[in-house]
Design a protein around this motif. Structure first.
Motif, PDB file in Angstrom:
ATOM      1  N   THR A   1       0.723  -1.273  -0.074  1.00  0.00           N
ATOM      2  CA  THR A   1      -0.149  -0.143   0.098  1.00  0.00           C
ATOM      3  C   THR A   1       1.005   1.215  -0.167  1.00  0.00           C
ATOM      4  N   SER A   2       0.278   2.195  -0.339  1.00  0.00           N
ATOM      5  CA  SER A   2       1.042   3.463  -0.174  1.00  0.00           C
ATOM      6  C   SER A   2       1.841   4.099   1.061  1.00  0.00           C
ATOM      7  N   MET A   3       1.059   3.746   2.101  1.00  0.00           N
ATOM      8  CA  MET A   3       1.820   3.851   3.519  1.00  0.00           C
ATOM      9  C   MET A   3       3.071   3.177   3.497  1.00  0.00           C
ATOM     10  N   TYR A   4       3.069   1.842   3.265  1.00  0.00           N
ATOM     11  CA  TYR A   4       4.316   1.026   3.254  1.00  0.00           C
ATOM     12  C   TYR A   4       5.359   1.451   2.271  1.00  0.00           C
ATOM     13  N   CYS A   5       5.038   1.861   1.358  1.00  0.00           N
ATOM     14  CA  CYS A   5       5.589   2.228   0.362  1.00  0.00           C
ATOM     15  C   CYS A   5       6.489   3.566   0.785  1.00  0.00           C
ATOM     16  N   PHE A   6       5.758   4.413   1.316  1.00  0.00           N
ATOM     17  CA  PHE A   6       6.455   5.703   1.986  1.00  0.00           C
ATOM     18  C   PHE A   6       7.519   5.126   2.814  1.00  0.00           C
ATOM     19  N   LEU A   7       6.965   4.311   3.713  1.00  0.00           N
ATOM     20  CA  LEU A   7       7.770   3.914   4.950  1.00  0.00           C
ATOM     21  C   LEU A   7       9.173   3.191   4.351  1.00  0.00           C
ATOM     22  N   ALA A   8       8.881   2.465   3.290  1.00  0.00           N
ATOM     23  CA  ALA A   8      10.100   1.833   2.664  1.00  0.00           C
ATOM     24  C   ALA A   8      10.978   2.581   2.343  1.00  0.00           C
ATOM     25  N   ASN A   9      10.694   3.852   1.461  1.00  0.00           N
ATOM     26  CA  ASN A   9      11.557   4.902   1.255  1.00  0.00           C
ATOM     27  C   ASN A   9      12.056   5.950   2.276  1.00  0.00           C
ATOM     28  N   LEU A  10      11.321   6.044   3.335  1.00  0.00           N
ATOM     29  CA  LEU A  10      11.779   6.634   4.508  1.00  0.00           C
ATOM     30  C   LEU A  10      12.999   5.888   5.130  1.00  0.00           C
ATOM     31  N   SER A  11      12.759   4.358   5.217  1.00  0.00           N
ATOM     32  CA  SER A  11      13.929   3.715   5.616  1.00  0.00           C
ATOM     33  C   SER A  11      15.142   3.731   4.558  1.00  0.00           C
ATOM     34  N   LEU A  12      14.910   3.809   3.547  1.00  0.00           N
ATOM     35  CA  LEU A  12      16.188   3.778   2.723  1.00  0.00           C
ATOM     36  C   LEU A  12      16.741   5.336   2.660  1.00  0.00           C
ATOM     37  N   ILE A  13      15.997   6.123   2.722  1.00  0.00           N
ATOM     38  CA  ILE A  13      16.645   7.633   3.025  1.00  0.00           C
ATOM     39  C   ILE A  13      17.546   7.656   4.366  1.00  0.00           C
ATOM     40  N   ASP A  14      16.807   7.162   5.415  1.00  0.00           N
ATOM     41  CA  ASP A  14      17.585   7.104   6.711  1.00  0.00           C
ATOM     42  C   ASP A  14      18.835   6.302   6.755  1.00  0.00           C
ATOM     43  N   ILE A  15      18.873   5.417   5.945  1.00  0.00           N
ATOM     44  CA  ILE A  15      20.326   4.759   5.905  1.00  0.00           C
ATOM     45  C   ILE A  15      21.253   5.496   5.075  1.00  0.00           C
ATOM     46  N   PHE A  16      20.804   6.018   4.023  1.00  0.00           N
ATOM     47  CA  PHE A  16      21.688   6.701   3.180  1.00  0.00           C
ATOM     48  C   PHE A  16      22.337   7.900   3.899  1.00  0.00           C
ATOM     49  N   TYR A  17      21.183   8.967   4.713  1.00  0.00           N
ATOM     50  CA  TYR A  17      21.714  10.060   5.057  1.00  0.00           C
ATOM     51  C   TYR A  17      22.579  10.100   6.287  1.00  0.00           C
ATOM     52  N   TYR A  18      22.493   8.633   7.044  1.00  0.00           N
ATOM     53  CA  TYR A  18      23.185   8.535   8.121  1.00  0.00           C
ATOM     54  C   TYR A  18      24.563   8.036   7.812  1.00  0.00           C
ATOM     55  N   SER A  19      24.412   7.382   6.724  1.00  0.00           N
ATOM     56  CA  SER A  19      25.774   6.698   6.318  1.00  0.00           C
ATOM     57  C   SER A  19      26.684   7.805   5.565  1.00  0.00           C
ATOM     58  N   ALA A  20      26.009   8.915   5.046  1.00  0.00           N
ATOM     59  CA  ALA A  20      26.755  10.014   4.786  1.00  0.00           C
ATOM     60  C   ALA A  20      27.741  10.869   5.574  1.00  0.00           C
ATOM     61  N   VAL A  21      27.184  10.469   7.044  1.00  0.00           N
ATOM     62  CA  VAL A  21      27.610  11.198   8.230  1.00  0.00           C
ATOM     63  C   VAL A  21      28.640  10.347   8.998  1.00  0.00           C
ATOM     64  N   ALA A  22      28.032   9.033   9.421  1.00  0.00           N
ATOM     65  CA  ALA A  22      28.561   8.199  10.338  1.00  0.00           C
ATOM     66  C   ALA A  22      29.994   7.982  10.331  1.00  0.00           C
TER      67      ALA A  22
END
Length: 311
Positions: A55-76
């Protein structure tokens, strides 16, 4: 002619100047990074595997998780290196890359949170028309618009920052390359760059925040009118979790970016620790693990894994 030199490298002063805190912080941030990757990666894997999450809700959640991994990995990596060796040198190009990638994913998440608020508005306020409002095409278009907006906005601010001349101090008073801290090092007139940052980032942040507030105004009005206790609790559980995370995220971003760059210091710049490290780790818990469908999908996935391994 003015005596101006262009930088080939910068010195990041790190998260703390106290040597006794570096080892504990290194362990804590490493654990946070591990938890962040495992939790968000789990959400990315679960959504395509379980048909109930298509569903759209979980599509957004999956993309949110992907973004979280990338932007934390840019800093960590930079933060961990700074805690290990103290002040670290980063090349000019590495600083540009880190600034661009971090800003792009932060703004993308900012916009995605607004899209998620609209999705919750459609689900709570227009339940009978939800499937026709939030179609797969609409979900994909909203998601793509968030990525395009984030990367375009980051391109503007990164290019505007590094068109300046840098001279004098090489030291960035921050634990990674970020626009406000970098602008303060410039020896050229930075008034225009500050205005571009404040008004450009401010427009994106305030527009997304306004959409979220409007969506939640309608959501809470609808919730308070509900007669079903089960429907009331379900709507409140979903919306309150999102609203709390939005409040923390927007509060720290506004504090960080919507102030003159001259006011930035190591004391105030530790505020981004919350949205660079804590929020990406909490998102899977706040959004996913409290959801019965995600818990059921996770349990099913674990059971399948045990069966395939012969347990």
């Amino acid at each position: 002619m003015e005596n101006r030199t262009e930088k080939t490298s910068f010195i990041l002063l790190g998260l703390t100047n106290a040597p006794e805190f570096r080892a504990p912080l290194f362990i804590i941030i490493s654990l946070i990074y591990f938890t962040n990757v495992i939790g968000n990666l789990g959400m990315i894997v679960l959504v395509p595997l379980d048909s109930r999450l298509h569903t759209s809700m979980y599509c957004f959640l999956a993309n949110l998780s992907l973004i979280d991994i990338f932007y934390y990995s840019a800093v960590a990596p930079t933060v961990l290196a700074g805690l290990h060796v103290g002040n670290i040198f980063v090349t000019y190009s590495a600083c540009v890359a880190q600034m661009f990638s971090f800003s792009a994913f932060v703004i993308t998440e900012d916009l995605l949170l607004a899209a998620m608020a609209y999705d919750r508005y459609a689900a709570v306020c227009k339940p009978l028309h939800y499937t026709t409002i939030m179609t797969p095409i609409v979900c994909i278009c909203l998601t793509m618009a968030c990525y395009i907006g984030g990367f375009l906005n980051s391109s503007i601010h990164t290019e505007d920052t590094f068109r300046l001349f840098f001279c004098g101090s090489y030291s960035v008073h921050h634990f990674f390359c970020v626009v406000p801290a970098a602008i303060t090092l410039s020896c050229s007139d930075r008034h225009v760059s500050e205005m571009v940052l404040i008004y450009g980032a401010g427009f994106i942040i305030c527009s997304a925040l306004l959409l979220i507030l409007i969506s939640y105004a309608f959501i809470f009005i609808t919730i308070f009118k509900m007669r079903s206790a089960a429907g009331y609790q379900k709507a409140m559980s979903t919306c309150v979790s999102h609203f709390i995370t939005v409040s923390i995220f927007y509060g720290t971003v506004i504090f960080m970016y919507l102030q003159p760059s001259s006011s930035h210091s190591m004391d105030t710049d530790t505020v981004p620790v919350f949205y660079t490290m804590v929020i990406p780790m909490l998102d899977p818990v706040v959004y996913s693990l409290r959801n019965k469908e995600v818990k059921s999908a996770l349990k099913k996935f674990v059971e399948k894994g045990k069966c395939s391994l012969g347990f």
